[in-house]
Design an enzyme around this catalytic site. Structure first.
Site, mmCIF file in Angstrom:
data_model
loop_
_atom_site.group_PDB
_atom_site.id
_atom_site.type_symbol
_atom_site.label_atom_id
_atom_site.label_comp_id
_atom_site.label_asym_id
_atom_site.label_seq_id
_atom_site.Cartn_x
_atom_site.Cartn_y
_atom_site.Cartn_z
ATOM 1 N N CYS A 1 -5.408 -24.522 -17.717
ATOM 2 C CA CYS A 1 -6.165 -23.858 -18.791
ATOM 3 C C CYS A 1 -6.840 -24.901 -19.662
ATOM 4 O O CYS A 1 -6.201 -25.853 -20.116
ATOM 5 C CB CYS A 1 -5.229 -22.997 -19.638
ATOM 6 S SG CYS A 1 -4.762 -21.497 -18.761
ATOM 7 N N ARG B 1 2.302 -26.319 -26.744
ATOM 8 C CA ARG B 1 1.742 -27.436 -25.958
ATOM 9 C C ARG B 1 1.814 -28.787 -26.701
ATOM 10 O O ARG B 1 0.873 -29.591 -26.652
ATOM 11 C CB ARG B 1 0.281 -27.139 -25.575
ATOM 12 C CG ARG B 1 0.127 -25.867 -24.798
ATOM 13 C CD ARG B 1 0.717 -25.952 -23.402
ATOM 14 N NE ARG B 1 0.588 -24.686 -22.700
ATOM 15 C CZ ARG B 1 1.571 -23.791 -22.548
ATOM 16 N NH1 ARG B 1 2.783 -24.033 -23.065
ATOM 17 N NH2 ARG B 1 1.382 -22.681 -21.902
ATOM 18 N N GLU C 1 -6.965 -27.355 -24.755
ATOM 19 C CA GLU C 1 -5.551 -27.599 -24.441
ATOM 20 C C GLU C 1 -5.457 -28.848 -23.559
ATOM 21 O O GLU C 1 -4.563 -29.667 -23.721
ATOM 22 C CB GLU C 1 -4.974 -26.392 -23.686
ATOM 23 C CG GLU C 1 -3.571 -26.631 -23.153
ATOM 24 C CD GLU C 1 -2.958 -25.413 -22.480
ATOM 25 O OE1 GLU C 1 -3.263 -24.281 -22.890
ATOM 26 O OE2 GLU C 1 -2.167 -25.600 -21.544
#
Ligand SMILES: Cc1cc2nc3c(=O)[nH]c(=O)nc-3n(C[C@H](O)[C@H](O)[C@H](O)COP(=O)(O)OP(=O)(O)OC[C@H]3O[C@@H](n4cnc5c(N)ncnc54)[C@H](O)[C@@H]3O)c2cc1C
Length: 323
Positions: free
Chosen positions: A241, A192, A311
Site C-alpha cells: 500500500c 506503521r 505509507e
C-alpha cells in the site's frame, strides 16, 4: 575538470576510502560492497545503488560498521526485504546494512512458551516454522513480504492484527553499538511506526504465541489468508500500500473513486486490482513512481479534499522534500 565533476571525484574517492578502511576490520564472513544495486533487493524493483552496502555476519561486525559510520558521519540505513521502499534513481548516499546473513534468522521456541525470532527471519518462514511447532497467533503475518526487522520498524499488520500485538520484548542495537532489550511497555508504537527504531537496529524480538494447536489447523488458517490476499492484491512488483488510510477512510477507495485506476507514468501504474498499490509494469524508474505518487495525491486532494500521506518510505530521503 568542472567544479561539479571534481566534487563528484572527491566524493567517490571518499566512499572508496571508507569501504577500504572498513574491509580489514571485518570478518571474512561479512559481505561489503561498493555501489551495490538496490532495485533487485526491493519488491518494487526501482532505484539506484547503495554507496556502501554490508551484510554483517556477527554482532561484533555490526558494531564495527556502526562505529566507522559514526566516525565519518556516514548515514546508516537498514534494509530488510525491501518491501516497503521506493529507492530513488540516484541511489543512497550512505551505508546500507542488510541483516541477510543466516545468523540473524533464528526461530527459537523457549521453555517458557515464548519464541525468539531474529530480525532477519522472513515473515513467511516465521509463519511456516510456527505452524510446524504448533504455535498459533502469527498467521496474520502470512503474505507480508518482509522480515521481522522491517515488520517491527513498520509495525506491520494485516487481517486485524499488528506485529506488536504478539511482541513481548524487542532487542535492538543503538547506532552507538549498544545492545538493549526493551519490554513492550517501554515501546512507542502506532500505525506503521515504532519510534524506538528510528535511530536503532532491531536485532529480534520475543513473541508470545496465542495458543498451541495442530499444524494442519494452523496451515488451514494461513491458506485462508493467502487466498484472501491473492484475490485482492496485484501480482506485479509493488511496495504494498502506497498511502496510509486516513482516519475512518480507505486510501484505496478514495483513489479508485477519483478514477485513478490504470493511471500511469512510464511503467509505474495505479493497479486495477487495488488502487492503493502502484505496480511496476517492467521498466519503471524511481522518478516514474514519485511522479505518479504526486499525481495521485494531487487528484485526491482536488477531488475529495483529503491529503494522503505515504505509507511506503522514500529510501534515504523525506517525502516532504519531494512532494
Ligand atoms: C505485496 C505486498 C503486500 C504487503 N502487505 C502488507 C500488509 O498486509 N501489511 C503491512 O503492514 N505491510 C504490507 N506490505 C509492506 C511491507 O511488506 C511491510 O511494511 C514489511 O514489514 C516491510 O518489511 P521489510 O523487511 O521489507 O522492510 P524494508 O522495506 O526493507 O524496510 C522498511 C523500513 O524498516 C527499516 N528496517 C528494516 N530492517 C530493520 C531493522 N532490522 N531494524 C530497524 N529498521 C529496519 C528500513 O530501514 C525501512 O525504514 C506489503 C508489501 C507488499 C509488496
Amino acid at each position: 575538470m568542472s567544479s561539479e565533476l571534481s566534487l563528484l571525484a572527491v566524493k567517490t574517492l571518499s566512499w572508496d576510502e571508507f569501504a577500504a578502511a572498513l574491509a580489514p576490520l571485518l570478518s571474512p564472513e561479512t559481505r561489503l560492497r561498493r555501489e551495490e544495486p538496490l532495485a533487485t533487493k526491493t519488491t518494487m524493483r526501482v532505484g539506484g545503488a547503495a554507496r556502501v552496502y554490508a551484510e554483517p555476519a556477527s554482532i561484533a561486525d555490526l558494531q564495527t560498521l556502526l562505529r566507522a559510520a559514526v566516525q565519518r558521519s556516514v548515514k546508516v540505513l537498514l534494509l530488510g526485504r525491501g518491501s516497503n521502499l521506493i529507492v530513488p534513481d540516484e541511489g543512497v548516499d550512505g551505508l546500507v546494512i542488510g541483516l541477510a546473513h543466516d545468523v540473524w534468522a533464528a526461530f527459537e521456541p523457549r521453555s517458557d512458551g515464548r519464541v525468539w525470532v531474529g530480525a532477519g527471519l522472513r515473515l513467511k518462514n516465521l509463519c511456516g516454522l510456527a505452524a510446524k511447532a504448533g504455535l498459533t497467533g502469527f498467521e496474520f503475518l502470512e503474505g507480508i513480504p518482509g522480515n521481522v526487522g522491517g515488520a517491527l520498524r513498520m509495525n506491520a499488520g494485516a487481517m486485524g492484527g499488528w506485529i506488536f500485538d504478539v511482541v513481548e520484548e524487542m532487542q535492538l542495537m543503538t547506532f552507538a553499538g549498544e545492545v538493549k532489550t526493551l519490554g513492550k511497555s517501554a515501546l512507542h508504537v502506532d500505525y506503521r511506526h515504532c519510534a524506538e527504531l528510528h535511530d536503532a537496529i532491531a536485532l529480534g524480538a520475543v513473541l508470545r504465541p496465542a495458543a498451541h494447536a495442530d499444524a494442519e489447523a494452523i496451515n488451514r488458517q494461513i491458506d485462508v489468508y493467502r487466498r484472501k490476499r491473492h484475490e485482492s492484491q496485484p501480482r506485479e512488483p509493488s511496495a504494498g500500500c502506497v498511502f496510509k488510510n486516513p482516519p475512518g477512510l480507505s486510501a484505496g477507495r478514495l483513489i479508485d473513486e477519483c478514477g485513478l485506476k490504470g493511471e500511469h507514468v512510464g511503467d509505474a501504474e495505479v493497479s486495477g486490482v487495488h488502487a492503493n498499490f502502484i505496480i511496476n509494469r517492467g521498466q519503471a524508474t524511481g522518478a516514474d513512481v514519485l511522479e505518479l505518487v504526486r499525481r495521485v495525491r494531487t487528484r485526491v486532494r482536488q477531488v475529495r479534499g483529503v491529503e494522503l500521506e505515504p505509507e511506503v518510505l522514500l529510501y534515504g530521503k523525506n517525502w516532504r522534500d519531494v512532494l
